[in-house]
Design a protein around this motif. Structure first.
Motif, PDB file in Angstrom:
ATOM      1  N   ALA A  74       0.724  -1.294   0.081  1.00 51.98           N
ATOM      2  CA  ALA A  74       0.063  -0.035   0.086  1.00 51.98           C
ATOM      3  C   ALA A  74       0.759   1.099   0.118  1.00 51.98           C
ATOM      4  O   ALA A  74       0.359   2.341  -0.514  1.00 51.98           O
ATOM      5  CB  ALA A  74      -0.852  -0.035   1.322  1.00 51.98           C
ATOM      6  N   TYR A  75       2.058   1.305   0.792  1.00 48.46           N
ATOM      7  CA  TYR A  75       2.953   2.503   0.635  1.00 48.46           C
ATOM      8  C   TYR A  75       3.559   2.751  -0.414  1.00 48.46           C
ATOM      9  O   TYR A  75       3.322   3.805  -1.186  1.00 48.46           O
ATOM     10  CB  TYR A  75       4.087   1.927   1.793  1.00 48.46           C
ATOM     11  CG  TYR A  75       5.175   3.073   1.944  1.00 48.46           C
ATOM     12  CD1 TYR A  75       5.024   4.010   2.973  1.00 48.46           C
ATOM     13  CD2 TYR A  75       6.031   3.182   1.299  1.00 48.46           C
ATOM     14  CE1 TYR A  75       5.869   5.082   3.077  1.00 48.46           C
ATOM     15  CE2 TYR A  75       7.097   4.059   1.278  1.00 48.46           C
ATOM     16  CZ  TYR A  75       7.130   5.292   2.344  1.00 48.46           C
ATOM     17  OH  TYR A  75       7.971   5.906   2.633  1.00 48.46           O
ATOM     18  N   LYS A  76       3.882   1.479  -1.331  1.00 50.54           N
ATOM     19  CA  LYS A  76       4.548   1.756  -2.660  1.00 50.54           C
ATOM     20  C   LYS A  76       3.310   2.303  -3.417  1.00 50.54           C
ATOM     21  O   LYS A  76       3.611   3.061  -4.393  1.00 50.54           O
ATOM     22  CB  LYS A  76       5.135   0.566  -3.274  1.00 50.54           C
ATOM     23  CG  LYS A  76       6.443   0.134  -2.449  1.00 50.54           C
ATOM     24  CD  LYS A  76       7.161  -1.142  -2.770  1.00 50.54           C
ATOM     25  CE  LYS A  76       6.250  -2.359  -2.809  1.00 50.54           C
ATOM     26  NZ  LYS A  76       7.089  -3.559  -3.230  1.00 50.54           N
ATOM     27  N   LYS A  77       2.131   1.839  -3.534  1.00 48.03           N
ATOM     28  CA  LYS A  77       1.123   2.199  -4.462  1.00 48.03           C
ATOM     29  C   LYS A  77       0.750   3.608  -4.084  1.00 48.03           C
ATOM     30  O   LYS A  77       0.476   4.332  -5.231  1.00 48.03           O
ATOM     31  CB  LYS A  77      -0.103   1.134  -4.179  1.00 48.03           C
ATOM     32  CG  LYS A  77      -1.422   1.528  -4.986  1.00 48.03           C
ATOM     33  CD  LYS A  77      -2.437   0.878  -4.856  1.00 48.03           C
ATOM     34  CE  LYS A  77      -3.687   0.895  -5.610  1.00 48.03           C
ATOM     35  NZ  LYS A  77      -4.867   0.147  -5.452  1.00 48.03           N
ATOM     36  N   ALA A  78       0.678   3.954  -2.984  1.00 45.84           N
ATOM     37  CA  ALA A  78       0.226   5.430  -2.687  1.00 45.84           C
ATOM     38  C   ALA A  78       1.171   6.382  -3.271  1.00 45.84           C
ATOM     39  O   ALA A  78       0.772   7.475  -3.657  1.00 45.84           O
ATOM     40  CB  ALA A  78       0.075   5.674  -1.211  1.00 45.84           C
ATOM     41  N   ILE A  79       2.430   6.134  -3.297  1.00 46.21           N
ATOM     42  CA  ILE A  79       3.463   7.132  -3.914  1.00 46.21           C
ATOM     43  C   ILE A  79       3.853   6.773  -5.328  1.00 46.21           C
ATOM     44  O   ILE A  79       4.817   7.490  -5.917  1.00 46.21           O
ATOM     45  CB  ILE A  79       4.347   7.512  -3.033  1.00 46.21           C
ATOM     46  CG1 ILE A  79       5.207   6.185  -2.683  1.00 46.21           C
ATOM     47  CG2 ILE A  79       3.878   8.184  -1.492  1.00 46.21           C
ATOM     48  CD1 ILE A  79       6.413   6.355  -1.674  1.00 46.21           C
TER      49      ILE A  79
END
Length: 461
Positions: free
Chosen positions: A276-281
């Motif tokens: 989710a962290y990678k997808k968000a940015i």
């Protein structure tokens, strides 16, 4: 507190509209072109504190932008809460990446905020979060439920280093006397996972200049025969990290205190999804110092990052030149025990020492501040924890932040009081970036939670 949710529900639309009015004023402290707008925002904050119930409100002149001071003293024998916030905002650039005008607030839905988020520069950092405190005061005075004394100190230079704030605090210690300092300029883990920020990183911000020839040169006639400042600058910057992303400045880590295994295990309990962290940015892999998790890298470890780099020709088409000068802005996030002035000097000495023959280097310090840690066994933290638990229905998680509020350590030094950091923004709110926003839910939840802190802090003091 009686009628808290009903009062907020009744006035919710007005609370949002009032914030919109504040967000429309482009109070960019970094750009002198907006100086009158910054002053106009101070006037607007003064008016808002007047209407919210402060008995005394004044605009206090400083060597820079003014500080808005307000107070409501109901009984000198009761505790006093000092609220700090700032009314200045970051520059909105790059403007072409905004989906709507940075100073034309609108509400739009997002994946994180399906109920709607307020999009505008300053929505989360810090006008929206500062204004929660104004509306919380309004509720407590309108319903005669203010349990203690309150003071406000709202500044206009936080985004450029708060230089005038230090000047003001040192000269007004009696006026600012308090039992706790309350700040909402941080965030929480998620809308359903409240957290209290217990640590901030310090900051050292510098600008560097590398000069080669005395003018821009034709790259065909001179290329390969003289040092190119842009080439040199990029090599110097690249050398500041080793293959493990460890900072190479001698002495940089000397005062860094490693957290114990137990403390790191406690940090690891916070909900986190790397996908989710990678997808968000929009990245395909995380990156950072070897041996540390993503959350550790962004909170308990020091960093060095280039914030801007320029030189030579950057316009349309081609212009074949070797630039006379190249520049970069560099920020170093520091952890507690690292002194920002000492780190700035270490950087300056090292950067100048690695410059090759053929160029000259200048290092210009801009601003900085030291890190801060709030103990979780104090009355301040316990009161905040109870407030979040009552408002959100779950106990908040203590969390160290990677951000910096340099004046927090100054407050403890000069005013001898602890700071509690009750932030309501999310990491996805794009502060300092185009399309900054603040969830309507978060804004309203902040107004609901803050009065509960006053209640519990007074009861526990």
């Amino acid at each position: 507190m009686e009628h808290l949710k009903s009062y907020i529900g009744e006035h919710k639309t007005r609370f949002i509209n009032e914030l919109f009015d504040l967000l429309r004023i482009p109070s960019v402290s970094a750009d002198p072109a907006f100086s009158q707008d910054v002053l106009n925002t101070a006037d607007a904050v003064k008016e808002a504190l007047d209407k919210a119930g402060c008995d005394t409100v004044e605009i206090c002149e400083t060597p820079g932008y003014p500080i808005v001071y307000g107070e409501k003293i109901i009984d000198k024998n009761l505790p006093t809460v000092l609220v700090y916030g700032h009314y200045d905002v970051q520059p909105p650039d790059p403007l072409d990446l905004w989906e709507s005008g940075p100073f034309e607030p609108v509400i739009k839905t997002t994946e994180e905020h399906p109920e709607g988020a307020i999009f505008a520069r300053g929505a989360c950092d810090d006008k929206g979060q500062m204004y929660m405190h104004v509306k919380a005061l309004e509720f407590m005075t309108a319903t005669n439920q203010l349990p203690c004394n309150v003071k406000f100190m709202i500044e206009g230079e936080e985004e450029v280093g708060s230089e005038s704030l230090g000047w003001f605090v040192e000269r007004n210690q009696e006026k600012l006397a308090n039992d706790v300092i309350l700040i909402s300029d941080t965030g929480m883990i998620a809308k359903d996972v409240p957290s209290i920020t217990t640590g901030l990183r310090g900051l050292s911000y510098v600008e560097v200049e590398v000069q080669g020839p005395n003018r821009d040169l034709h790259s065909g006639l001179y290329g390969g025969a003289v040092a190119n400042p842009i080439n040199i600058l990029t090599k110097m910057i690249a050398s500041l990290h080793d293959e493990n992303n460890h900072i190479t400045i001698p002495g940089f880590y000397d005062k860094v205190q490693d957290l114990s295994t137990d403390e790191r295990e406690e940090m690891a309990k916070a909900p986190y999804s790397e996908d989710a962290y990678k997808k968000a940015i929009g990245i395909n892999e995380v990156y950072g110092e070897k041996g540390y998790s993503t959350n550790e890298r962004s909170s308990i470890r020091p960093t060095l990052d280039v914030n801007g780099i320029w030189g030579g020709y950057t316009g349309e088409g081609a212009k074949t030149v070797i630039a006379s000068k190249a520049y970069a802005k560099i920020s170093m996030r520091l952890v507690p025990n690292q002194d920002w002035k000492e780190i700035t000097e270490l950087f300056k000495n090292h950067f100048e020492s690695i410059a090759p023959a053929g160029v000259t280097v200048k290092v210009k310090p801009h601003h900085g501040g030291n890190g801060y840690v709030t103990p979780i066994d104090g009355v301040e933290y316990q009161a905040a924890s109870k407030a979040y638990e009552e408002s959100f229905g779950v106990e908040p998680i203590p969390q160290r932040s990677g951000g910096s509020i340099p004046i927090v350590s100054l407050f403890e030094k000069e005013l001898k009081s602890k700071t509690i950091l009750m932030g309501f923004g999310l990491n996805s709110d794009a502060i300092h970036s185009p399309n900054e926003h603040f969830g309507v839910y978060n804004y309203i939840k902040g107004i609901e939670t803050i009065p509960l802190f006053y209640k519990y802090f007074t009861e526990m003091s």
